[in-house]
Design a protein around this motif. Structure first.
Motif, PDB file in Angstrom:
ATOM      1  N   GLY A  17      -5.638 -10.345  39.341  1.00 24.13           N
ATOM      2  CA  GLY A  17      -4.888  -9.861  38.195  1.00 24.13           C
ATOM      3  C   GLY A  17      -4.740 -10.940  37.149  1.00 24.13           C
ATOM      4  N   GLN A  18      -4.153 -10.561  36.058  1.00 20.68           N
ATOM      5  CA  GLN A  18      -3.914 -11.487  34.954  1.00 20.68           C
ATOM      6  C   GLN A  18      -2.425 -11.546  34.707  1.00 20.68           C
ATOM      7  N   ALA A  26      -2.261 -14.820  26.399  1.00 26.24           N
ATOM      8  CA  ALA A  26      -3.142 -14.109  27.318  1.00 26.24           C
ATOM      9  C   ALA A  26      -4.587 -14.327  26.930  1.00 26.24           C
ATOM     10  N   LEU A  30      -7.317 -16.377  29.848  1.00 22.12           N
ATOM     11  CA  LEU A  30      -7.931 -15.336  30.666  1.00 22.12           C
ATOM     12  C   LEU A  30      -8.569 -15.948  31.901  1.00 22.12           C
ATOM     13  N   ASP A  55      -2.586  -2.288  36.124  1.00 24.32           N
ATOM     14  CA  ASP A  55      -4.021  -2.435  35.899  1.00 24.32           C
ATOM     15  C   ASP A  55      -4.686  -1.092  35.618  1.00 24.32           C
ATOM     16  N   ALA A 140      -9.680  -1.789  27.781  1.00 29.93           N
ATOM     17  CA  ALA A 140      -9.391  -3.225  27.819  1.00 29.93           C
ATOM     18  C   ALA A 140      -8.203  -3.556  26.927  1.00 29.93           C
ATOM     19  N   ALA A 143      -5.055  -2.277  28.639  1.00 30.01           N
ATOM     20  CA  ALA A 143      -4.683  -3.122  29.777  1.00 30.01           C
ATOM     21  C   ALA A 143      -3.969  -4.381  29.297  1.00 30.01           C
ATOM     22  N   ARG A 144      -4.485  -5.002  28.240  1.00 23.86           N
ATOM     23  CA  ARG A 144      -3.845  -6.201  27.705  1.00 23.86           C
ATOM     24  C   ARG A 144      -2.453  -5.875  27.158  1.00 23.86           C
ATOM     25  N   THR A 149      -4.751  -5.755  33.753  1.00 26.38           N
ATOM     26  CA  THR A 149      -6.147  -6.129  33.571  1.00 26.38           C
ATOM     27  C   THR A 149      -7.040  -4.913  33.794  1.00 26.38           C
ATOM     28  N   HIS A 151     -10.569  -3.459  35.403  1.00 28.41           N
ATOM     29  CA  HIS A 151     -11.540  -3.709  36.472  1.00 28.41           C
ATOM     30  C   HIS A 151     -12.659  -2.676  36.392  1.00 28.41           C
ATOM     31  N   CYS A 201     -12.998  -7.076  30.691  1.00 23.05           N
ATOM     32  CA  CYS A 201     -12.976  -6.862  32.141  1.00 23.05           C
ATOM     33  C   CYS A 201     -12.691  -8.172  32.865  1.00 23.05           C
ATOM     34  N   THR A 202     -11.779  -8.117  33.824  1.00 22.55           N
ATOM     35  CA  THR A 202     -11.446  -9.290  34.625  1.00 22.55           C
ATOM     36  C   THR A 202     -12.291  -9.361  35.886  1.00 22.55           C
TER      37      THR A 202
END
Length: 222
Positions: A17-18, A26, A30, A55, A140, A143-144, A149, A151, A201-202
């Motif tokens: 995760g972030q 952020a 990253l 997420d 994306a 998610a931010r 994050t 996936h 994408c993480t």
């Protein structure tokens, strides 16, 4: 890039995760993208994929590769699948009306449902055909915004298997559309294998048919 491999000794695989942070922080911190390749394990792969509570996960692959089947069988929580939207419209429309006539309304309904799901703040698994890069960009950003994050779950299924899957479900795409999907999917698979994930994408998980069949649960923790 951190490339790691997971074995079935792990009943569940937790994806990185972030940490939540204001947007400038952020962007500056990253985590390095992680690619987990679960292909060619002969079924000796995790039974679960676990994500953080805020997420988002997007499942992509060729038409007929088994994305909708995988989502129906494994997702615990919100799932947004364009196939579900089409099925609802198909049930309402007279059989004499060709799908091409109401396809735009199906797409509008699908994206409206996705927008509602994203606004809930919960973790969501989203079906992606692989040709709509703007959808992944949208996810994306979302998610931010929510401090989570994005996936990517990529089903790597041979074109022949995907076409057989279309025949099995009794619904397919045109030859032109399939070639377009195949080109986009091949490009994405090559990039991810080389460690170049789509923007935002993480992590990415590569699944073949055996790894997808082994999965029992895709869920969000917390």
């Amino acid at each position: 890039m951190n490339r790691t491999t997971a074995y079935a000794a792990n009943p569940g695989l937790a994806l990185p995760g972030q940490p939540a942070a204001p947007a400038p922080e952020a962007c500056a911190e990253l985590p390095a993208p992680v690619v987990r390749d679960l292909r060619d394990r002969g079924g000796r792969s995790p039974h679960a994929l676990l994500f953080g509570p805020r997420d988002l996960a997007v499942i992509t692959g060729l038409p007929g590769s088994g994305k909708s089947t995988l989502m129906r069988r494994t997702v615990r929580g919100l799932r947004i699948d364009s196939q579900d939207t089409r099925d609802r419209w198909d049930r309402r429309m007279p059989r004499s009306v060709p799908y091409a006539l109401y396809r735009p309304f199906v797409r509008l309904s699908h994206y409206a449902g996705l927008r509602r799901a994203l606004r809930s703040g919960e973790g969501v698994v989203v079906h992606d055909c692989g040709t709509q890069a703007w959808v992944r960009a949208w996810l994306a950003r979302e998610a931010r915004r929510r401090g989570g994050t994005l996936h990517l779950l990529l089903l790597d299924v041979a074109p022949g298997e995907a076409l057989a899957g279309q025949r099995e479900r009794g619904r397919g795409v045109s030859r032109y559309a399939f070639l377009r999907h195949r080109t986009a999917s091949t490009r994405l698979l090559r990039a991810v294998t080389d460690g170049a994930l789509p923007g935002g994408c993480t992590s990415a998980v590569l699944l073949d048919r055996a790894a997808a069949d082994t999965l029992r649960r895709i869920a969000f923790t917390g």
